[in-house]
Structure formats: structure tokens, C-alpha cells
Design a protein around this motif. Structure first.
Motif, PDB file in Angstrom:
ATOM      1  N   ASN A  57       0.757  -1.221   0.055  1.00 12.38           N
ATOM      2  CA  ASN A  57      -0.027  -0.054   0.005  1.00 12.38           C
ATOM      3  C   ASN A  57       0.777   1.055   0.129  1.00 12.38           C
ATOM      4  N   ILE A  58       2.016   1.279   0.769  1.00 13.81           N
ATOM      5  CA  ILE A  58       2.825   2.329   0.848  1.00 13.81           C
ATOM      6  C   ILE A  58       3.448   2.522  -0.854  1.00 13.81           C
ATOM      7  N   VAL A  59       3.820   1.516  -1.306  1.00 12.73           N
ATOM      8  CA  VAL A  59       4.559   1.607  -2.556  1.00 12.73           C
ATOM      9  C   VAL A  59       3.617   1.416  -3.819  1.00 12.73           C
ATOM     10  N   ALA A  60       2.232   1.953  -3.427  1.00 10.39           N
ATOM     11  CA  ALA A  60       1.171   1.512  -4.574  1.00 10.39           C
ATOM     12  C   ALA A  60       1.686   2.330  -5.894  1.00 10.39           C
ATOM     13  N   GLY A  61       2.039   3.156  -5.660  1.00 10.35           N
ATOM     14  CA  GLY A  61       2.500   4.267  -6.931  1.00 10.35           C
ATOM     15  C   GLY A  61       3.772   3.855  -7.537  1.00 10.35           C
ATOM     16  N   ARG A  62       4.644   3.321  -6.665  1.00  8.61           N
ATOM     17  CA  ARG A  62       5.993   3.091  -7.311  1.00  8.61           C
ATOM     18  C   ARG A  62       6.557   1.827  -6.668  1.00  8.61           C
ATOM     19  N   PRO A  63       5.930   0.745  -7.379  1.00  2.00           N
ATOM     20  CA  PRO A  63       6.153  -0.769  -6.733  1.00  2.00           C
ATOM     21  C   PRO A  63       7.557  -1.153  -6.623  1.00  2.00           C
ATOM     22  N   GLY A  64       8.432  -0.441  -7.449  1.00  2.00           N
ATOM     23  CA  GLY A  64       9.887  -1.013  -7.784  1.00  2.00           C
ATOM     24  C   GLY A  64      10.538  -0.496  -6.378  1.00  2.00           C
ATOM     25  N   LEU A  65      10.342   0.590  -5.676  1.00  3.40           N
ATOM     26  CA  LEU A  65      11.057   1.146  -4.626  1.00  3.40           C
ATOM     27  C   LEU A  65      11.704   0.167  -3.789  1.00  3.40           C
ATOM     28  N   ALA A  66      12.858   0.352  -3.087  1.00  6.69           N
ATOM     29  CA  ALA A  66      13.446  -0.519  -2.117  1.00  6.69           C
ATOM     30  C   ALA A  66      12.744  -0.284  -0.720  1.00  6.69           C
ATOM     31  N   MET A  67      13.040  -1.198   0.078  1.00  5.83           N
ATOM     32  CA  MET A  67      12.787  -1.182   1.347  1.00  5.83           C
ATOM     33  C   MET A  67      12.907  -0.089   2.149  1.00  5.83           C
ATOM     34  N   ALA A  68      14.048   0.499   1.976  1.00  3.37           N
ATOM     35  CA  ALA A  68      14.645   1.571   2.827  1.00  3.37           C
ATOM     36  C   ALA A  68      13.812   2.982   2.420  1.00  3.37           C
ATOM     37  N   ASP A  69      13.230   2.718   1.114  1.00  3.72           N
ATOM     38  CA  ASP A  69      12.364   3.865   0.847  1.00  3.72           C
ATOM     39  C   ASP A  69      11.036   3.908   1.779  1.00  3.72           C
ATOM     40  N   VAL A  70      10.601   2.715   1.846  1.00  6.91           N
ATOM     41  CA  VAL A  70       9.202   2.466   2.615  1.00  6.91           C
ATOM     42  C   VAL A  70       9.325   3.008   3.889  1.00  6.91           C
ATOM     43  N   VAL A  71      10.368   2.422   4.499  1.00  8.06           N
ATOM     44  CA  VAL A  71      10.830   2.869   5.864  1.00  8.06           C
ATOM     45  C   VAL A  71      10.895   4.290   6.092  1.00  8.06           C
ATOM     46  N   GLN A  72      11.485   4.965   5.437  1.00 11.19           N
ATOM     47  CA  GLN A  72      11.764   6.287   5.595  1.00 11.19           C
ATOM     48  C   GLN A  72      10.290   7.282   5.218  1.00 11.19           C
ATOM     49  N   ALA A  73       9.428   6.754   4.419  1.00 13.64           N
ATOM     50  CA  ALA A  73       8.364   7.423   4.160  1.00 13.64           C
ATOM     51  C   ALA A  73       7.394   7.067   5.591  1.00 13.64           C
ATOM     52  N   ARG A 127       8.584   6.454   8.492  1.00 15.87           N
ATOM     53  CA  ARG A 127       8.805   7.293   9.568  1.00 15.87           C
ATOM     54  C   ARG A 127       8.644   8.565   9.299  1.00 15.87           C
ATOM     55  N   LEU A 128       8.723   9.364   8.224  1.00 17.87           N
ATOM     56  CA  LEU A 128       8.337  10.655   8.108  1.00 17.87           C
ATOM     57  C   LEU A 128       6.799  10.872   8.452  1.00 17.87           C
ATOM     58  N   ALA A 129       5.986   9.848   8.040  1.00 14.85           N
ATOM     59  CA  ALA A 129       4.565  10.011   8.329  1.00 14.85           C
ATOM     60  C   ALA A 129       4.073   9.450   9.958  1.00 14.85           C
ATOM     61  N   GLY A 130       5.267   9.220  10.491  1.00 12.32           N
ATOM     62  CA  GLY A 130       4.872   8.605  11.940  1.00 12.32           C
ATOM     63  C   GLY A 130       4.170   7.336  12.109  1.00 12.32           C
ATOM     64  N   ALA A 131       4.144   6.462  11.044  1.00 12.95           N
ATOM     65  CA  ALA A 131       3.588   5.343  11.073  1.00 12.95           C
ATOM     66  C   ALA A 131       4.693   4.051  11.300  1.00 12.95           C
ATOM     67  N   GLU A 132       5.974   4.532  11.325  1.00 14.24           N
ATOM     68  CA  GLU A 132       6.802   3.135  11.678  1.00 14.24           C
ATOM     69  C   GLU A 132       6.765   2.591  13.046  1.00 14.24           C
TER      70      GLU A 132
END
Length: 778
Positions: free
Chosen positions: A614-630, A632-637
Motif C-alpha cells: 500500500n505504501i509503494v502503490a504508486g512506485r512498486p519497484g522502490l526499495a524497502m529503505a524508501d518504504v521505511v523512510q516514508a 517514519r516521516l508519516a509517523g507510522a513506523e
């Protein structure tokens, strides 16, 4: 320069050293070649691409620019494991920008024909690429340019031997779309017929097989006639054995042809299904949001489902009837040769059935329209109940929804019954005519055979009866096909009522794809929603520089959400201008515009799948580090890590295993994953609990760093850190300034602020013991 490079530069085909060690870069770096400016380079501006962009992407970008379309490498969808990008991915990327593109595997002789066709992207075996800008068939060379070379760099003449050392035939062809594309064509029977005609090669094979089977169908009745007239009359055993062998061969050949024909029909049906479904879904996605906001989902789904009836008709009744007509054309002359009188009776009966069906077509069409409307209403009621089932359960609305459903069922049943009663009459009237076509011709034939002294009429009657059954079936089927056609035309109308609505209008030639900084400007914007008399925005003008954190406040109906809708180009029928970085919104490519926006709404939808998906719905090829960073920034981590499976936790439809605050923070992470230049929060915190809201608000300043933010909220306390706050009143601008300034000079903002903060004053001035008391009433 080494020997290999010299050979490439001069295009010498007579010397043939081994090409095993040839590198694509060596080919393209030769300093001898024809000036590229004549065909390609002069029309290209210097492309500003980062050095780490894949050369295959650079090649496609240059080729697209030659066709007048700008591509942004950041919009290329990354795919896990697809390094370098595949030809299919590059082709899809170009198609998404409005270009015609195909991933192909071609030979050297085809390359020699591309002399004035524009640049061709050649994909080399080592993951790099080259641009073929021309060819010389006499010299047997093609001219290739390095996409990473500076503007004005010469192209290189390359012969077949050296190119084959680095290229295995993969290429991407692209050009500007011409005329009306298939995706833009209206959904009509004519368009569907064009899709069917596109399968002409398979249809020709089916027609040839059907013609052969029709010819073979003639032989068994003729064999029966020979058996009756010759074998039985003269007791010829040798003739019987010969005819039996002929029949056996015919049956085997007819069986194999029948199997092949049915197999091809299945393949054609599957291909048509795929084309129709892809077209329907593409058209559905391109409809404006306004359509889905104004039409029930169940009604839309019912109308779209009518497409399957159309496909079933095309590959079912229509195709079988057309194939039977081939049989008819072959067998009808044989019937007249056998007995002209009986053949005429068969034709008269078929014409009578056709007239009966035609007489009932108009009233049946009217009743079927009523059936379709009732079915559409029933589907709408069902879809609305399912979508709103939480409200139905919480408010105990089951009796009311059941009453609505009962009413729709009654209406549908009445319409179907009326249609069934009327449709029963053509069948009732045509049935005796059909019997006459079969049994009547047999009786008349028997009467004629009694007057035949030679006895040959008896064998001919047997043959006629066998063939007439094969002829009567397509004649009756053709008559009933007209009735089925009317139903299918109504089904196409139902689907077309959705698919043929005006699509989202993009800018001419696919629109601009600028790099956004985030400056926003509204200049004298007036917008009125369809069906409304009062404008939602009335001559609204304001501007903010890039990187501004803008709050938007106002009473209900003041136009707050309308501002964000116009920014996202959801509604484009407004006067005035909306600009981003000085570029009019109407001139920007829609997909590019929205990919550079991050949008979080009050009620966000999460798809079935894992949290990571769901987090990478628009960019399915992004790495896990990008998911964690997003996250963390949204306060969801913090809450994701507490879940049993972390980022792999599965979310069901409706997100029952997540709280409202958790859903909202995931939606913010999804909006941040592609690092948008402009982020819109439209009442994103209004449904949150205080703890979740405090987490989001604490991260707002971090989230806003380096981007423009537009925050629509009725909670003014969450906007106090904004650089500017836009105050709206009945679609007009009341004021725009920071919080401290607005409290002093804007009466509307001050009133809203005092309404939301007065309870603090009441609590501060409340006397001791002033809490609620229980009073006993006597």
C-alpha cells in the motif's frame, strides 16, 4: 584509436576480424561519421539528464523528443529485477506519454529500410542502447548515435558484422500517435466490428475450415442416395464397400477439421475477451472523477458487465450463424438440383419465420430497455448497500434497505415477465412453420416419390431430407439472429452510456512535463459545479512561492476543497488561470501533474495487500529503505513495527485491522513515497484521535521541508505553524496572512479561532466545585 574502432568508423565490411570483443561504447565513440544534425541532432535541444540515468532511458527520451513529446525519467516505473529496463517496459513508458510504441525484434535488413523513419532505439546486449538515425542501403551501413553524447556529436556508420557483435535484434520503435487512437474511439458496434476484423487471419482460417466441412457435408447424403438407388437395387457389395471407405475417410477428415476450427474459435474468443476488457478498463480509468461521484458504483458495474454479453454474441451466435451461412451457400444449390419444389418450400418457410420475428422486434426492443433499466437499478441498490453496510448495520437500516431491494426485485420481475410473455409469441408462431419445413417437405417428397416409376426419386428424397436439415438450421438461425442483435445493441448502449462519456481532457500533444518547484498561483479563478447556480469559487486570486506551507480555512461550503480539486485538475471547466511555477495547469500533462502531487484525504482507501504494497502503490519497484523512510516521516513506523508481520502485515478490504489514525498515517506515507513537490492534506487530520493528530502535526514541519504544502483543515490549531493561511468566505478570499496577523485583522478568522479556543477560557475561569451535579426531581 584501436583497430576495431577504426574498422567501425570507416564501415569497412571487407575486412572481417572477430567481433567477440567489440563493445557498444567502442562503436558509438568513433570520431568518424556523418553529421547527425541533418536527421536528428539539429531538432533536439540539449537534454538535461543526470549522469546516472540508464542509457536505454536516455535513448527513448531523445527519440520521444524528436517526436515532440517530453519524457521524464523519474516517471519510468521501476521494476524489481528489471535492470537494465526491458524493451516491453520502455515501450509501455512511451505509450503512457501518448506515443505509438512497439517493442520488436528485427533483423539487419529491416534496419536498412529505416532511412527516413525517425530514430530507432537499438537495445544492446550489455544493457546500453544506441539511436539509429538513418541508413544507407547501398553502402550496407546504418548510422548510430550514442544517446549520452553531447549535442552535435557525429553519428557512426556501422556495418552488419560489427553491429551483430553487440546487438541481438531488440529494438523499440516509436512515433507520434496519428489520428484517433483505439483507446479514444467510442464504444460502438462499429468499433467492436473493427476489433473482430483485426483477427482476420484467424477468421479466414475458420472460414476455410467451415467451407471445407460444408463441402464434405454433401458427400454422406449423396452416398446414402447411391446406396438406396444402386446398392439396394442391384445388390452391389463392392460398391457398398467402396462407399463405406469413402465415408470413413470423410468422417475422419471432418472430425480433425472440426477440432481445429473449434480450437481457433476458442483462441479468437480469448483474444477478443482480452482486447475488450483492456479497452473497457482503460476507458473506465480515464473517466473524470466527477462521473464516479455522481453515479452509483453498482449501476456502473452492471452496465460495464454488458460487454461480456457482446463478446458472447460475437464469438457465439453471430460466428456460428455466419459459419452456417457458408454451409447454406454450398448446400442450397445442391437442394435445388435434387428437388426444386421441395427447396422452394424450405425457402418460403424460412422467409415466413423471418417476417414473424421482424414483426415483434420493435415492441421487444422497448420492453428490453425497461428490463435493462430495472436491472441497472437493482445493481445500484445492491452496490449501495454493500458499500454502506457499516452505516446500515450501525443504524439498523436493514428493514429500509430490504424494502428498497424488494421494490427493485418487483420492478425487475415485472419487466422480465412482460418481456418473456411477448418474446413467447414469435416462438409460438414460428414453431409450426419450422415443423412444416422438416416434416412437411418429407410428406410432399413422399407424395412426389410415389409417382416416380424409376425408383431414383426415393434415394433423392433421403438425400434431400438429410441436407434440408442442415439448410433449415442456418435459415432459422439467421432469422433469430436479428432478434439477438437487437438485444446486443441494447447491451452495447448500456455499456456505452458509461464508456462513451467525455474523458478527462489532457493538454494538446500530451502536455508539458516540467520539473516542479512548487509555486502556486490562482488568477481570477471562477468555478461553478454542474447543476449549481452559485459559484464555488468567485474571482479567486492569490499566489504563494515554492516551499510555502499554506493553510486553507473557512466555513463549510466556502470552497476549501474546491481549491485542491482545481490544483489536481479534477475539475478544469473554470475561468481564469491556475498556474504552477508559472505554467498554466491546462498545459501540463495530467499524469505528470498528479504524479508530482501527494494527496491525503479525510477518508483514504487502502487496497487489499500488505502494508508495504500500500505504501509503494504508486512506485512498486522502490526499495524497502524508501518504504521505511516514508513511514517514519508519516509517523507510522512505530505502530507498523508493533504488528506481528511488520510491513508484511496483510490489510483486508475496508482495513478492519487498522484504526482510523493508522490508516491516515499509512495514507500520508503513501503520498510521501515518491517525494512529491506539492503535498495536499484535505481534512487529513479531522477524523483522527488526539494522539494520532498530535503525531501527524509533530511531523508536519519535517514533512514540509523542501516542498509546498496545502493543508485544508477546520481545526485552526493545526495551522498555526503555516507560513500563510488562506481564509475563504463563500468562494471569495477574505484574507491571506500568517496566523498572528489574521487574528488581529481578519474578523472571520478571529471568530473561528475564538469559537475553537473558548473552552480553554471557560475552563480557566470555572469556579471550584462548578462541576455537574445530580439533582433529584420531586
Amino acid at each position: 584509436m584501436d583497430a576495431d574502432n577504426e574498422l567501425f568508423a570507416n564501415g569497412q565490411a571487407d575486412s572481417q576480424p572477430s567481433s567477440a570483443g567489440v563493445r557498444p561504447r567502442a562503436i558509438l565513440e568513433s570520431d568518424v561519421g556523418r553529421d547527425a544534425s541533418a536527421e536528428f541532432g539539429a531538432s533536439q535541444a540539449a537534454i538535461a539528464i543526470d549522469g546516472d540515468v540508464n542509457p536505454r532511458l536516455q535513448a527513448v527520451i531523445l527519440a520521444a523528443r524528436h517526436q515532440g513529446v517530453e519524457l521524464d525519467p523519474s516517471e519510468f516505473p521501476p521494476s524489481v529485477g528489471a535492470d537494465p529496463p526491458t524493451a516491453a517496459a520502455l515501450s509501455s513508458w512511451a505509450q503512457s506519454a501518448g506515443l505509438w510504441a512497439r517493442a520488436v525484434r528485427i533483423s539487419w535488413r529491416h534496419l536498412l529500410r529505416f532511412q527516413d523513419a525517425g530514430p530507432v532505439v537499438l537495445l544492446f546486449a550489455d544493457g546500453s542502447a544506441g539511436l539509429q538515425t538513418g541508413a544507407d542501403e547501398q553502402k550496407r551501413v546504418v548510422y548510430v548515435r550514442d544517446p549520452r553524447a553531447p549535442e552535435g556529436a557525429p553519428v557512426v556508420a556501422v556495418d552488419e558484422l560489427r553491429l551483430r557483435g553487440v546487438w541481438n535484434g531488440e529494438a523499440v520503435l516509436l512515433r507520434a500517435s496519428r489520428g484517433q487512437s483505439a483507446a479514444q474511439a467510442p464504444f460502438t458496434l462499429r468499433w467492436i466490428a473493427g476489433v473482430v476484423v483485426g483477427e482476420r487471419r484467424a477468421l479466414l482460417d475458420i472460414g476455410l475450415a467451415s467451407f471445407t466441412i460444408s463441402v464434405l457435408t454433401i458427400f454422406p447424403p449423396l452416398v446414402v442416395m447411391a446406396v438406396v438407388n444402386r446398392v439396394l437395387q442391384f445388390h452391389s457389395v463392392s460398391t457398398l464397400i467402396l462407399l463405406s471407405a469413402v465415408l470413413a475417410i470423410i468422417f475422419i477428415y471432418e472430425t480433425l477439421l472440426g477440432y481445429a476450427r473449434r480450437l481457433i474459435i476458442s483462441v479468437v474468443g480469448a483474444r477478443l475477451d482480452a482486447k475488450l476488457n483492456l479497452h473497457v478498463f482503460d476507458r473506465l480509468l480515464r473517466l473524470p472523477l466527477e462521473y464516479f461521484e455522481r453515479n452509483p458504483a453498482g449501476e456502473t458495474m452492471y452496465r460495464i458487465s454488458q460487454v461480456h454479453r457482446v463478446r458472447a454474441f460475437l464469438t457465439g451466435k453471430l460466428l456460428s450463424t455466419l459459419l452456417d451461412l457458408i454451409t447454406l451457400c454450398v448446400l442450397l444449390p445442391i437442394l435445388f438440383l435434387l428437388n426444386a419444389v421441395l427447396a422452394t418450400i424450405v425457402l418460403i418457410c424460412a422467409a415466413a419465420i423471418t417476417l414473424i420475428i421482424l414483426a415483434f422486434l420493435k415492441p421487444l426492443k422497448a420492453l428490453y430497455t425497461r428490463v435493462a433499466a430495472a436491472e441497472s437499478g437493482k445493481s445500484g441498490a445492491l452496490g449501495e448497500t454493500i458499500v454502506g453496510i457499516r452505516t446500515v448495520k450501525s443504524l439498523a437500516l436493514e428493514p429500509q434497505r430490504r424494502a428498497v431491494w424488494d421494490e427493485q426485485i418487483a420492478e425487475t420481475g415485472a419487466a422480465q415477465l412482460a418481456f418473456g410473455k411477448l418474446a413467447n409469441w414469435p416462438q409460438t408462431l414460428a414453431n409450426p412453420v419450422e415443423r412444416m419445413m422438416t416434416l412437411g417437405t418429407m410428406m410432399i417428397g413422399a407424395y412426389l416419390a410415389m409417382d416416380d416409376s424409376s425408383g431414383y426419386m426415393i434415394g433423392g428424397l433421403f438425400a434431400f431430407m438429410m441436407l434440408s436439415g442442415r439448410v433449415a438450421q442456418p435459415l432459422v438461425g439467421l432469422a433469430r439472429l436479428v432478434e439477438d442483435y437487437e438485444e446486443v445493441r441494447a447491451a452495447v448502449g448500456e455499456a456505452g452510456s458509461v464508456l462513451n462519456r467525455p474523458l478527462e481532457v489532457d493538454a494538446p500533444s500530451g502536455g508539458l512535463r516540467p520539473r516542479f518547484a512548487g509555486a502556486i498561483e490562482f488568477n481570477d479563478v471562477t468555478f461553478t459545479y454542474p447543476g449549481s447556480k452559485l459559484p464555488a469559487l468567485d474571482r479567486l486570486s492569490f499566489s504563494i512561492p515554492a516551499g510555502t506551507m499554506l493553510g486553507v480555512v473557512g466555513r463549510s461550503g466556502s470552497g476549501k476543497s474546491t481549491v485542491t480539486r482545481l490544483l489536481q485538475a479534477i475539475n478544469r471547466e473554470y475561468s481564469g488561470s491556475v498556474k504552477i511555477d508559472g505554467v498554466d495547469l491546462r498545459e501540463i500533462n495530467l499524469r505528470h501533474l498528479r504524479r508530482n502531487f501527494g494527496v491525503v484525504l479525510q477518508d483514504n482507501f487502502l487496497f487489499r495487500g500488505s502494508i508495504r504494497d500500500n505504501i509503494v502503490a504508486g512506485r512498486p519497484g522502490l526499495a524497502m529503505a524508501d518504504v521505511v523512510q516514508a513511514a517514519r516521516l508519516a509517523g507510522a513506523e512505530e505502530f507498523i513495527e508493533r504488528m506481528p508481520n511488520g510491513y508484511n502485515t496483510y490489510i483486508e478490504e475496508g482495513s478492519p485491522n487498522l484504526s482510523g489514525g493508522q490508516k491516515q498515517r499509512l495514507a500520508i506515507a503513501r503520498a510521501l513515497i515518491h517525494n512529491p513537490r506539492i503535498l495536499i492534506l484535505d481534512e487529513a487530520t479531522s477524523a483522527l484521535d488526539p494522539e494520532s493528530e498530535s503525531v501527524v502535526n509533530a511531523n508536519l514541519l519535517r514533512i514540509a521541508r523542501g516542498r509546498t504544502m496545502v493543508i485544508v483543515s477546520h481545526r485552526l490549531s493545526s495551522l498555526t505553524d503555516c507560513d500563510q493561511i488562506l481564509v475563504l468566505e463563500q468562494g471569495k478570499i477574505a484574507d491571506i496572512a500568517p496566523h498572528s496577523t489574521l487574528v488581529e485583522r481578519c474578523s472571520l478568522y478571529r471568530q473561528l479561532w475564538l469559537q475553537q479556543t473558548r473552552h480553554f477560557d471557560n475552563q480557566a475561569g470555572r469556579p471550584a466545585g462548578g462541576g455537574p451535579r445530580i439533582v433529584q426531581v420531586t
